[in-house]
Design a protein around this motif. Structure first.
Motif, PDB file in Angstrom:
ATOM      1  N   LYS A 173      81.886  70.330 -27.417  1.00 36.91           N
ATOM      2  CA  LYS A 173      83.203  70.071 -26.832  1.00 36.91           C
ATOM      3  C   LYS A 173      83.093  69.317 -25.506  1.00 36.91           C
ATOM      4  N   GLU A 174      81.954  68.646 -25.286  1.00 35.98           N
ATOM      5  CA  GLU A 174      81.757  67.855 -24.071  1.00 35.98           C
ATOM      6  C   GLU A 174      81.379  66.428 -24.443  1.00 35.98           C
ATOM      7  N   ILE A 175      81.520  65.536 -23.459  1.00 38.63           N
ATOM      8  CA  ILE A 175      81.230  64.121 -23.665  1.00 38.63           C
ATOM      9  C   ILE A 175      80.193  63.647 -22.650  1.00 38.63           C
ATOM     10  N   GLY A 176      79.284  62.785 -23.084  1.00 36.06           N
ATOM     11  CA  GLY A 176      78.307  62.157 -22.201  1.00 36.06           C
ATOM     12  C   GLY A 176      78.422  60.648 -22.308  1.00 36.06           C
ATOM     13  N   TYR A 177      77.486  59.967 -21.695  1.00 39.56           N
ATOM     14  CA  TYR A 177      77.510  58.507 -21.792  1.00 39.56           C
ATOM     15  C   TYR A 177      76.093  57.943 -21.724  1.00 39.56           C
ATOM     16  N   ILE A 178      75.937  56.735 -22.256  1.00 40.56           N
ATOM     17  CA  ILE A 178      74.681  55.986 -22.155  1.00 40.56           C
ATOM     18  C   ILE A 178      75.029  54.571 -21.720  1.00 40.56           C
ATOM     19  N   ASP A 179      74.395  54.154 -20.644  1.00 40.55           N
ATOM     20  CA  ASP A 179      74.659  52.822 -20.098  1.00 40.55           C
ATOM     21  C   ASP A 179      73.432  51.917 -20.192  1.00 40.55           C
ATOM     22  N   GLN A 180      72.264  52.515 -20.503  1.00 45.72           N
ATOM     23  CA  GLN A 180      71.035  51.736 -20.532  1.00 45.72           C
ATOM     24  C   GLN A 180      70.212  52.106 -21.763  1.00 45.72           C
ATOM     25  N   LYS A 181      69.513  51.113 -22.285  1.00 48.78           N
ATOM     26  CA  LYS A 181      68.787  51.262 -23.549  1.00 48.78           C
ATOM     27  C   LYS A 181      67.743  52.368 -23.506  1.00 48.78           C
ATOM     28  N   GLN A 182      67.101  52.555 -22.342  1.00 48.25           N
ATOM     29  CA  GLN A 182      65.991  53.515 -22.283  1.00 48.25           C
ATOM     30  C   GLN A 182      66.425  54.968 -22.478  1.00 48.25           C
ATOM     31  N   TYR A 183      67.740  55.215 -22.432  1.00 50.89           N
ATOM     32  CA  TYR A 183      68.221  56.591 -22.601  1.00 50.89           C
ATOM     33  C   TYR A 183      68.700  56.877 -24.022  1.00 50.89           C
ATOM     34  N   LEU A 184      68.554  55.926 -24.931  1.00 50.43           N
ATOM     35  CA  LEU A 184      69.024  56.136 -26.296  1.00 50.43           C
ATOM     36  C   LEU A 184      68.307  57.293 -26.990  1.00 50.43           C
ATOM     37  N   ASN A 185      67.060  57.559 -26.575  1.00 50.66           N
ATOM     38  CA  ASN A 185      66.312  58.648 -27.225  1.00 50.66           C
ATOM     39  C   ASN A 185      66.908  60.025 -26.960  1.00 50.66           C
ATOM     40  N   THR A 186      67.808  60.137 -25.959  1.00 48.88           N
ATOM     41  CA  THR A 186      68.434  61.441 -25.688  1.00 48.88           C
ATOM     42  C   THR A 186      69.491  61.796 -26.736  1.00 48.88           C
ATOM     43  N   LEU A 187      69.879  60.819 -27.537  1.00 48.48           N
ATOM     44  CA  LEU A 187      70.927  61.075 -28.530  1.00 48.48           C
ATOM     45  C   LEU A 187      70.441  61.957 -29.677  1.00 48.48           C
ATOM     46  N   GLU A 188      69.195  61.797 -30.054  1.00 50.64           N
ATOM     47  CA  GLU A 188      68.688  62.429 -31.275  1.00 50.64           C
ATOM     48  C   GLU A 188      68.876  63.940 -31.283  1.00 50.64           C
ATOM     49  N   ASN A 189      68.584  64.597 -30.152  1.00 47.81           N
ATOM     50  CA  ASN A 189      68.665  66.057 -30.097  1.00 47.81           C
ATOM     51  C   ASN A 189      69.893  66.557 -29.346  1.00 47.81           C
ATOM     52  N   SER A 190      70.820  65.668 -29.066  1.00 44.35           N
ATOM     53  CA  SER A 190      72.014  66.063 -28.322  1.00 44.35           C
ATOM     54  C   SER A 190      73.018  66.781 -29.221  1.00 44.35           C
ATOM     55  N   HIS A 191      73.753  67.721 -28.612  1.00 45.03           N
ATOM     56  CA  HIS A 191      74.820  68.428 -29.319  1.00 45.03           C
ATOM     57  C   HIS A 191      76.196  67.991 -28.827  1.00 45.03           C
ATOM     58  N   ALA A 192      76.257  66.898 -28.095  1.00 41.83           N
ATOM     59  CA  ALA A 192      77.532  66.433 -27.549  1.00 41.83           C
ATOM     60  C   ALA A 192      78.532  66.144 -28.658  1.00 41.83           C
ATOM     61  N   GLY A 193      79.822  66.345 -28.342  1.00 37.73           N
ATOM     62  CA  GLY A 193      80.858  66.011 -29.305  1.00 37.73           C
ATOM     63  C   GLY A 193      81.117  64.524 -29.380  1.00 37.73           C
ATOM     64  N   ALA A 194      80.893  63.824 -28.245  1.00 40.86           N
ATOM     65  CA  ALA A 194      81.149  62.381 -28.207  1.00 40.86           C
ATOM     66  C   ALA A 194      80.277  61.749 -27.138  1.00 40.86           C
ATOM     67  N   VAL A 195      80.089  60.432 -27.267  1.00 36.15           N
ATOM     68  CA  VAL A 195      79.319  59.694 -26.277  1.00 36.15           C
ATOM     69  C   VAL A 195      80.000  58.353 -26.028  1.00 36.15           C
ATOM     70  N   LEU A 196      80.118  57.990 -24.772  1.00 37.01           N
ATOM     71  CA  LEU A 196      80.594  56.667 -24.375  1.00 37.01           C
ATOM     72  C   LEU A 196      79.415  55.707 -24.454  1.00 37.01           C
ATOM     73  N   ILE A 197      79.561  54.603 -25.185  1.00 37.16           N
ATOM     74  CA  ILE A 197      78.413  53.753 -25.446  1.00 37.16           C
ATOM     75  C   ILE A 197      78.876  52.327 -25.728  1.00 37.16           C
TER      76      ILE A 197
END
Length: 324
Positions: free
Chosen positions: A34-58
């Motif tokens: 029920k929370e949202i995060g964001y990714i603004d740079q390519k090097q942080y894409l690996n954090t998506l795989e194990n994330s439980h976020a409901g949404a991501v700004l990308i």
């Protein structure tokens, strides 16, 4: 408030595969469904795989990297969208609601002290005149809070902590996103500061609260006067920071790090255990444990000293040649 409603208010028009009640913002590695995060740079894409976020700004170019259990919210500027969403979850410093402060009978509260709601103050702690303590603050046993200290909401202070006059604990970090036309949009800092046992903080320090999560000063750290510690920093146990040290956001140190006067760091840098930085050293990279550094650009201390001596000799030789 529903995710769809918030997106509409910040002018993101995108159909959602699943709408939900958005409860907050969070880093992707700690976000709930029920929370949202964001990714603004390519090097942080690996954090998506194990994330439980409901949404991501990308950005559009990275949307294929988003797992199916996370909703991709496409925007040209995820950092700016994140800043705007942060305002929907801004916390008040003084709510004027909640229980009265729980002050131990052996604590000493001097005149002209303001204490907010849901505050806890331990035994043998002394709060001196002019101190302001916001809501939801916890202060342990045997502490001394000197005159005119300001402690913002949600701060946790351990036992036997001394905070000297004029220091500000838990103020907003310095974080802004920027529009295409140059306006600055404030990022609300909804985290907190945690100060562990046996820490001493000098006069006129500023320790910023985290964007989310916490800024932490670990056990036994000693901080001189006029030191700035940015949001989400972690200061390791028994670290010493000398006067006018400045640490940019998300700097972390190991234990027993020593930083000389006016030394500073860039953001997202780690300094290893027992490492020393000479005065005015400018740290722009991660530093390994058990090393010594100095200068700008930063060099290992022995190299810096040799460089400094060589520079003086060169300048003297140049001066002598001109005088002839």
């Amino acid at each position: 408030m529903k995710l769809s409603e918030i997106l509409q208010l910040i002018n993101i028009k995108q159909p959602l595969t699943k709408d939900f009640e958005l409860e907050g913002i969070a880093p992707l590695d700690k976000a709930s469904p029920k929370e949202i995060g964001y990714i603004d740079q390519k090097q942080y894409l690996n954090t998506l795989e194990n994330s439980h976020a409901g949404a991501v700004l990308i950005r559009e170019e990275f949307k294929e990297n988003v797992p199916t259990h996370i909703q991709a919210i496409i925007t040209d500027n995820p950092h700016l969208a994140f800043a705007r969403i942060s305002h929907f979850f801004e916390k008040k410093d003084f709510n004027q609601e909640g229980r009265e402060a729980n002050i131990h009978k052996d604590a000493k509260i001097m005149p002209n002290v303001y204490i907010g709601k849901n505050v806890s103050i331990g035994s043998d702690t002394e709060i001196m005149p002019g101190v302001v303590i916001s809501d939801n603050v916890s202060i342990g046993e045997g502490c001394k809070i000197y005159p005119n200290v300001v402690i913002y909401r949600d701060t946790i202070i351990g036992n036997h902590v001394f905070i000297h006059a004029g220091s500000v604990i838990g103020s907003d970090g310095f974080g802004y996103a920027h529009t295409k036309t140059g306006e600055h949009v404030k990022i609300q800092h909804n985290g907190r500061v945690v100060i562990e046992d046996d820490v001493e903080i000098g006069a006129n320090n500023t320790i910023d609260r985290a964007v989310f999560g916490e800024t932490r000063i670990q056990k036994g750290a000693k901080i001189d006067n006029l030191v700035q510690i940015g949001h989400n920093c972690v200061i390791g146990p028994y670290t010493i920071l000398v006067s006018q040290v400045g640490l940019a956001g998300s700097t972390t140190t190991g234990r027993n790090v020593v930083m000389g006067g006016q030394a500073g760091t860039g953001g997202h840098i780690h300094i290893g255990d027992f490492t020393q930085i000479a005065g005015r050293g400018a740290v722009g990279k991660n530093l390994p444990a058990n090393t010594k550094w100095g200068g700008h650009p930063l060099m290992e201390l022995d190299e810096w000293m040799k460089f400094y001596v060589s520079l003086k000799r060169m300048l003297k030789k140049n001066k002598d040649s001109k005088e002839k």
